[in-house]
Design an enzyme around this catalytic site. Sequence first.
Site, PDB file in Angstrom:
ATOM      1  N   THR A  24      -0.938   1.287  15.414  1.00  0.00           N
ATOM      2  CA  THR A  24      -0.574  -0.030  14.876  1.00  0.00           C
ATOM      3  C   THR A  24       0.133   0.006  13.525  1.00  0.00           C
ATOM      4  OG1 THR A  24      -2.780  -0.173  13.898  1.00  0.00           O
ATOM      5  CG2 THR A  24      -2.443  -1.224  16.054  1.00  0.00           C
ATOM      6  N   GLU A  63       0.841  -1.203   0.000  1.00  0.00           N
ATOM      7  CA  GLU A  63       0.000   0.000   0.000  1.00  0.00           C
ATOM      8  C   GLU A  63       0.867   1.239   0.000  1.00  0.00           C
ATOM      9  OE1 GLU A  63      -3.187   0.375   2.858  1.00  0.00           O
ATOM     10  OE2 GLU A  63      -3.182  -1.789   3.112  1.00  0.00           O
ATOM     11  N   ARG A  92     -16.009   0.588  13.463  1.00  0.00           N
ATOM     12  CA  ARG A  92     -16.468  -0.754  13.856  1.00  0.00           C
ATOM     13  C   ARG A  92     -16.913  -1.576  12.642  1.00  0.00           C
ATOM     14  NH1 ARG A  92     -16.955  -2.306  18.751  1.00  0.00           N
ATOM     15  NH2 ARG A  92     -18.730  -3.678  18.371  1.00  0.00           N
ATOM     16  N   CYS A 132      -4.400  -4.691   2.261  1.00  0.00           N
ATOM     17  CA  CYS A 132      -3.466  -5.512   3.031  1.00  0.00           C
ATOM     18  C   CYS A 132      -3.256  -6.909   2.464  1.00  0.00           C
ATOM     19  CB  CYS A 132      -3.921  -5.604   4.484  1.00  0.00           C
ATOM     20  SG  CYS A 132      -3.840  -4.023   5.330  1.00  0.00           S
ATOM     21  N   ASN A 159       0.900  -3.535  12.661  1.00  0.00           N
ATOM     22  CA  ASN A 159       0.229  -4.061  11.477  1.00  0.00           C
ATOM     23  C   ASN A 159       1.038  -3.666  10.248  1.00  0.00           C
ATOM     24  OD1 ASN A 159      -1.456  -4.783   9.407  1.00  0.00           O
ATOM     25  ND2 ASN A 159      -3.135  -3.414   9.970  1.00  0.00           N
ATOM     26  N   LYS A 169      -6.001  -8.253  19.193  1.00  0.00           N
ATOM     27  CA  LYS A 169      -7.313  -8.808  19.537  1.00  0.00           C
ATOM     28  C   LYS A 169      -8.008  -9.464  18.342  1.00  0.00           C
ATOM     29  CE  LYS A 169     -10.300  -5.813  21.054  1.00  0.00           C
ATOM     30  NZ  LYS A 169     -10.729  -4.671  21.876  1.00  0.00           N
ATOM     31  N   HIS A 180      -4.188 -12.538   9.029  1.00  0.00           N
ATOM     32  CA  HIS A 180      -3.897 -11.102   8.948  1.00  0.00           C
ATOM     33  C   HIS A 180      -4.132 -10.510  10.331  1.00  0.00           C
ATOM     34  CE1 HIS A 180      -3.380  -7.091   7.606  1.00  0.00           C
ATOM     35  NE2 HIS A 180      -4.596  -6.746   7.988  1.00  0.00           N
ATOM     36  N   SER A 236      -8.626  -5.013   2.792  1.00  0.00           N
ATOM     37  CA  SER A 236      -9.852  -4.226   2.814  1.00  0.00           C
ATOM     38  C   SER A 236     -10.346  -3.982   1.405  1.00  0.00           C
ATOM     39  CB  SER A 236      -9.599  -2.893   3.514  1.00  0.00           C
ATOM     40  OG  SER A 236      -9.362  -3.125   4.876  1.00  0.00           O
TER      41      SER A 236
END
Lengths: 359, 387, 131
Positions: free
Chosen positions: A165, A92, A212, A124, A279, A252, A247, A309
């Site tokens: 991240t 990216e 979210r 990603c 990340n 979490k 990935h 994504s």
Amino acid sequence: MTTPHPHSPTLLKPVKPVGIVGYGAYVPRYRLPAKEVARVWTGGKGGLPIKEKAVPGLDEDVITMSIEAARNAMLRAQIDPTELRAVWVGSESHPYAVKPTSTLVAEAIGAVPNTQAADWEFACKAGTEALVAAMGLVGSGMGHYAMAIGMDTAQGKPGDALEYTAGAGGGAFILGPAEESLAIINASYSYVTDTPDFWRRENQKYPEHGMRFTGEPAYFKHITEAATHLMEASGTTAKDYKWAVFHQPNTKFAQRVSGQLGFSPEQIEPGLLVPVIGNTYAGAAMIGLTATLDIAQPGDRILVVSFGSGAGSDAFDILVTDAAPLRAGLATKTQEYISRRTEIDYAMYVRYRGKLQMK
Amino acid sequence: MSEVIIAGIGQTEVGEHWEIGLRELAIAAIQDAVRDSGGLKPQALFVGNMLAPNLSNQAHLGALLADYAGLTGIEAVTIEAAGASGGAALRQGYLAVASGMVDVALVVGVEKFTDKIGAGVDAALATTSDSDFEAVQGMTLAAQAALLMKRYMHEYNVPKDGFAGFALTAHANGANNPCAMFRKAIKPETYTKAEMVSEPLNMFDIAPNADGAAAVVLTRRDLLPKDFPHPLVRIAGSASSSDTLALHDRKDMLYFDTAQISAGKAMKQAGIVLDQVSFFEYHDAFSIYAALSLEAVGFAIKGRGWKLAEDGEISLNRKISCATMGGMKARGFPGGAAGVYQAVEAAIQLRGQAEASQVTGAKIALIQSLGGPASTAVSHIFERFEA
Amino acid sequence: MEIPRHWRLKQQRYSLVGEVCPHCDHKIFPPRDICPNCGDEAKELFTFSGKGEVYSYTKIYEAPTGFDANAPYTVALVKLEEGPIITAQLTDLDSTPVEIGMPVEMVTRKMRNDGDERGIIVYGYKFRLRT
């Protein structure tokens, strides 16, 4: 050959068996602790998604990092670089909007001129996209070896959740005939839909995300679908795999999705690097796999599922061969890179990442 | 070969001449030198300049300066050999007159550093190193000298302030030179406390880049004006030598081959030995250069050049007087003019006009102009003689 | 813009491609086609291992145009295992003080922009401490 069926997943399986003949990782040495981001933006309040992230130095970018990972892959493959029929880099954060990363990497490792070279883009999962394509090139017999790299110097808007991240690093893989490999890729499976969870518009410096919305309908949906379909079609369950790599946008998510799929914390442990390097976007699943291969033993089976994504997941069913332990020792291991660590503060981070307005 | 006489000398103050341009600076020195020669008419102009095409966006200085000096029509060219440009131009003037092809040659060295400001000056200077394999690494000339100095100190166990003697000598001598940029002696503590530029090189190991112009008029003895007022100084020896541009390409970077070769040839031509040299104007753009030049020429053995300075042996009228008018360090480093300043200063000494800086009984001068870390070295022997 | 110059030198810059003398086996970097050791023609390509040690070093605080964004940085003379000494930046230095004799290895890094940020990025060799 695969047999299409309306109600079953369609595996991507090469005509000729394909495997990984060499692999290499790269992680830059600078680390920004997440608590340092919190100190600047939230007064230290709130939970932290990771411990710290890797930050590239002033003289590093996806090209230099890809070159180093590619050189490590060459050291492990022990092949002549002119035998590579493709050098593909997924990212990216290609340094140029127009001008390939891949030609420069190919030049640096001596793979030019008789080779395919291209840059891949799919958020990603740009790296694993290149990996699937490399399976096709080698598996069809078009070329003996092909290199696929996933590498990023990830962007996150200052103060945004992603800034904690967005890390830097990735991995390079050389695919070749299964009989020469240190790990055979039995099959892959790709699952994509149009899901706008995260994007960056042309000429924008930082990506936007659906907060979210990036969770259930995007990350979890695509990874679980891809993993489930691959395992069903391969006749495997979580127990058949010694290791799994998912990935990992944060600690979490990766833990939760692995649990949902029936994997234990031990199975994902070697490939779960997000807590200590962040990340790495297109590099994340790739470097999770390099770290796992570093410690894998002959006969170990590895499940790898990326997520990009926009959105999609590539899942891989991998079987480690006898050659793995020896070749792991031929180049710098992923954990060795992670242990080369210089902590920086937010001010230095701002300088290193070019976030200061200079004009 | 004809005998070549330094008939006229001229120089401007060295410093930051914001209000004076490249051509005005050169013309001032030229006019001085021509006047000093008793009004000789130059037939050829040799311009020593290092960086005008870059610093002042001005090339083709030969024609430009001949025009502004009122000499349109004469032969006029620029000679470039980085920091040795001045010495190289002097040698071209010498060759022209010595060969008999030119009766009166005018040599002017000029540099206008302050036409450019900031990091661009370092970038311009770096073009005199190996652009593809040194400058591309972000190398500066100071850093190149620092690499040399670091290695030298490592090989020869030189203490931290081992090079202080060069700056102390230069500043002590510069105090008496009305054209010097710095005219004040410094204390040892000044060196010790100086700001680090590129470890181990501090501010006082580096000659300051500055504007300046110096000129000499050369001719044959028989063409001197009848009432020529000065003691006669002739160029008794002249030689030039070249080495690798890049430091890393040297067989032994801690020995300045070109300094040895050119000085040896010039002395041989002059028919003298080192003991006969009254004073040595070395090229102390960096103090490490001065140390290595002392060793190459033969005043010190390898690894001991710095000790000569530390022991005060290069001060006026000691073992070998050096930088008698301040050298590059205190007089200032006006790039391609530096080698011509050396010629002017040596002539002043040999004429016995150096006043407080006078080297007692000065008869023979060795002057040496270096380009880069002695990638070029041009050496001249000047000799005073009685008519 | 100096694209042709940088393009022409890419093999040297990216991968330390020099030469080896077919007559005396002397290794040459940068390439110069004539062996500095025996004086014979030497055009055979040779890729250096990139391993070497620090021969000398210094730090640059005030960088020339084009390098200011990276200052301060360390430049060194690196003696390659195969013989030649080259000038190169040291990168990825942490608090470990650099010393003469330290083992180093070549990495390919960004050197500068050709002109400003609109120009091409010039990549080339630097060295980092070998662990």
